[in-house]
Design an enzyme around this catalytic site. Structure first.
Site, short mmCIF file in Angstrom:
data_model
loop_
_atom_site.label_atom_id
_atom_site.label_comp_id
_atom_site.label_asym_id
_atom_site.label_seq_id
_atom_site.Cartn_x
_atom_site.Cartn_y
_atom_site.Cartn_z
N ALA A 176 0.84 -1.20 0.00
CA ALA A 176 0.00 0.00 0.00
C ALA A 176 0.88 1.26 0.00
O ALA A 176 1.97 1.28 -0.58
CB ALA A 176 -0.98 -0.04 1.17
N SER A 177 0.41 2.30 0.68
CA SER A 177 1.07 3.61 0.60
C SER A 177 2.40 3.67 1.32
O SER A 177 3.10 4.68 1.24
CB SER A 177 0.14 4.69 1.15
OG SER A 177 -1.03 4.79 0.37
N THR A 178 2.79 2.62 2.04
CA THR A 178 4.08 2.64 2.74
C THR A 178 5.26 2.72 1.78
O THR A 178 6.36 3.09 2.20
CB THR A 178 4.24 1.39 3.62
OG1 THR A 178 4.20 0.22 2.80
CG2 THR A 178 3.14 1.32 4.67
N VAL A 179 5.04 2.40 0.49
CA VAL A 179 6.14 2.43 -0.47
C VAL A 179 6.20 3.75 -1.24
O VAL A 179 7.08 3.93 -2.09
CB VAL A 179 6.05 1.25 -1.47
CG1 VAL A 179 6.21 -0.07 -0.75
CG2 VAL A 179 4.73 1.27 -2.23
N LYS A 180 5.31 4.66 -0.97
CA LYS A 180 5.32 5.94 -1.70
C LYS A 180 6.62 6.72 -1.54
O LYS A 180 7.08 7.36 -2.49
CB LYS A 180 4.11 6.79 -1.27
CG LYS A 180 2.79 6.25 -1.83
CD LYS A 180 1.60 7.05 -1.33
CE LYS A 180 0.30 6.51 -1.93
NZ LYS A 180 -0.90 7.19 -1.40
#
Length: 644
Positions: free
Chosen positions: A330-334
């Site tokens: 999810a957004s943790t890799v942004k």
């Protein structure tokens, strides 16, 4: 009538016959005596050494002596795995005339369960008949006394004392520490292939999971021997010689048991995991998977009923979620995707798009929505990370393309094993055109690339992978391999395990690290998605929230957790580190089917960091003053893009 004729005996002939027979008998006797004497000479003189060895073999036995297994401590010297004395009933089948009758009597005497008898018979099939097989472990003092009073009735059955593994913190450490259990046929096969079978001659247990298995060679030690004299019944009369075993090494882990217990407390039965790493040396400070189970059950032989209960549980406690759980990141890799965009010069710190809450490509019907229905307005990379703007990263992923994304994310360790010292680890999946074609026999579509921009699509990662990736980010490209083992004790001194590193991540512009890390600081401190969770801390931290969608929501539908089964609800995630200027801890929290990362996962990270830093005082955060950058033309989120 004539008188009968009287026959006169020939005494001379009879005397001669007797003399000849006597000589022959004497000769036979002398020959027999000569044979006996010759044989005695052969046995007593010629073969003396051979037969003396055989005789000693019946009188003298060489018995293996098991080494004491090494102890395990946490980084502060708290004992995590110890050896305690236990008593067990041992049966040597070869010495028992009627095994079934003996088992029936023992079952009555000691109130043995049917499962215990069944397990014993299973073990019997895997063991040689002249070797002892355990019937019951962990006898109580009363049971020992009761059997001792009746032992004379049961030849071939005895009470044996030995040291057994015990884990004082139980389920808190199961997935990191692992456990030992009885050596089985598969273990013996592996030991034989490795040439180690003799070293386990007197050992009952072997590492089955976690650190106990990974560092088995260090923990086990070296077998010893004692030469004893026995009587005709096989009982030991005296010890003739003794070669002591070499104990296994005592290990010290990077794990902080107090932080581990805090993780167990704040999870409070929720499904998920936490991984915490010290970015200065790669030491794993905490690795907790929930739910867990008591490893002591396996040490003494878990019953079939208890094991089936663990296997059938829908919460799957046997899975190490920290290293084997595979989740959409999810957004943790942004932050990593943002760094790639800066490096490829597709964006700058001032590059903006206008987020209207949706993203659409020309000639494509589908609309990709932002979690904020009305959008976030004008957004640059810093704000996009702070508020977790999906639209910005839809656009960025589209412009980067899957080939560049896949190659760059591989450098951060996605799609590969971290190298942590546990055998129980999954590698996740970093999608690419070739991988999707090989695994799913379908081409790569542009929509897949856009979904990858928010850590969805085919992308899966383990919590320890995410922790390693954020550690690489916090260390500005330095790549330390996570290590649970800190070192081992040698002469009461800690001998540290050497650090293990991979090739660092190189960037073209080192200021790009600062831009991304400052955006993560803003996520926590500038009204970002984790601001509420980390308000009023006495330390500075940085992080990123994530909410992983597990089911597809229709174009005209709205996510409503109450209408979904629990296993289809979103996963809540948080990655972060502290202190911001000089990181001492990097942490990943994953809560399965719990909802939003900022609302559910970030507060758990806050609680753990508060605990970790409760006795420390930190200076104020130094704000980074960025040099001016060239501003590029601003773009709308609905503009036409180049082909992928």
């Amino acid at each position: 009538m004539p008188t009968p004729r009287i026959i006169i005996k020939d005494h001379t002939a009879e005397a001669n016959l007797f003399a000849r027979r006597s000589v022959i008998a004497i000769l036979v006797i002398f020959v027999m005596i000569a044979i006996v004497l010759t044989n005695l000479h052969y046995l007593q003189v010629t073969r003396f050494e051979d037969y003396q060895t055989r005789s000693n073999g019946n009188r003298i036995k060489v018995l293996p002596v098991a080494p004491n297994r090494g102890l395990i401590y946490d980084r502060n010297g708290i004992l995590l795995a110890e050896n305690l004395p236990v008593y067990s009933i041992e049966v040597i089948p070869e010495e028992i005339t009627n095994l079934d009758a003996t088992l029936a009597e023992l079952q009555q005497l000691l109130a043995l369960e049917d499962d215990e008898i069944a397990d014993f018979k299973q073990d019997l099939k895997r063991q040689r008949r002249f070797k002892p097989v355990t019937l019951r472990n962990r006898l109580s003092p009363e049971e020992v006394a009761l059997f001792s009073a009746h032992q004379h009735k049961y030849p071939g059955v005895s009470v044996e004392a030995r040291l057994a593994r015990h884990y004082p913190f139980g389920e808190a450490l199961t997935h990191a520490l692992g456990y030992v259990a009885k050596i089985n046929k598969a273990d013996l096969q592996k030991l034989s292939e490795a040439g180690q079978e003799a070293n386990y001659a007197a050992t009952y247990d072997i590492g089955k999971l976690g650190i106990e298995k990974y560092h088995e060679e260090l923990l086990h030690g070296q077998v010893g021997y004692q030469e004893v004299e026995v009587n005709s019944k096989g009982r030991i009369i005296r010890t003739l010689d003794f070669e002591p075993p070499i104990p296994g090494k005592d290990l010290v882990l990077n794990i902080d048991i107090n932080l581990q217990l805090e993780a167990m407390r704040v999870f409070a039965g929720e499904r998920g995991s936490v991984v915490a790493i010290d970015p200065r040396d790669g030491g794993v400070l905490a690795l907790y998977s929930s739910p867990s189970y008591d490893p002591n059950l396996f040490v003494h032989g878990i019953s079939s009923k208890e094991y089936k209960k663990l296997l059938s549980s829908k919460d799957r406690p046997l899975i190490n979620r920290a290293t084997q759980g595979q989740y959409p990141p999810a957004s943790t890799v942004k932050p990593m995707l943002g760094l790639l965009g800066l490096e490829e010069k597709l964006i700058t710190p001032d590059y903006k798009i206008h987020d209207l809450g949706r993203y659409k490509l020309n000639n494509v019907e589908r609309i990709w929505r932002d979690h904020n229905k009305w959008g976030h307005g004008w957004v640059n990379i810093t704000k996009a990370i702070e508020v977790s703007c999906d639209t910005y990263f839809y656009d960025l992923a589209y412009r980067l393309g899957i080939d560049r994304i896949s190659e760059s994310m591989n450098e951060f360790g996605f799609g590969d094993y971290t190298g942590v010292d546990l055998h129980e680890e999954s590698d996740g999946l970093m999608p690419s055109r070739g991988i999707v074609k090989a695994m799913f026999n379908r081409p790569w579509y542009i929509g897949d690339t856009i979904n990858v921009g928010i850590g969805q699509s085919y992308w899966t990662a383990t919590p320890i992978q995410l922790t390693q990736a954020i550690t690489d980010l916090a260390n500005r490209g330095r790549r330390l391999i996570p290590q649970i083992l800190r070192g081992n004790m040698v002469d009461n001194q800690l001998e540290l395990e050497p650090l293990k590193e991979r090739r660092p991540i190189e960037v073209k512009n080192k200021q790009n690290w600062d831009v991304i890390l400052d955006a993560m600081y803003g996520t926590v401190n500038r009204a970002g998605s984790a601001f509420k969770a980390f308000a009023n801390t006495h330390y500075t931290s940085a992080g990123k929230t994530g909410t992983a969608q597990l089911v597809t929501i229709g174009q005209n539908e709205k996510y409503d957790a109450s209408k979904l089964s629990e296993e289809n609800r979103d996963n809540a995630m948080y990655v972060g580190y502290a202190p911001y200027d000089k990181p001492q801890i990097v942490m990943t929290i994953v809560l399965e089917n719990a909802g939003h990362g900022g609302a559910q996962a970030a507060p758990i990270a806050r609680a753990m960091m508060d605990y970790y830093f409760k006795d420390q005082v930190f200076p104020e955060h130094t704000v980074i003053d960025y040099p001016p950058v060239t501003k590029v033309s601003e773009q709308s989120s609905t503009a036409t893009r180049a082909a992928d």
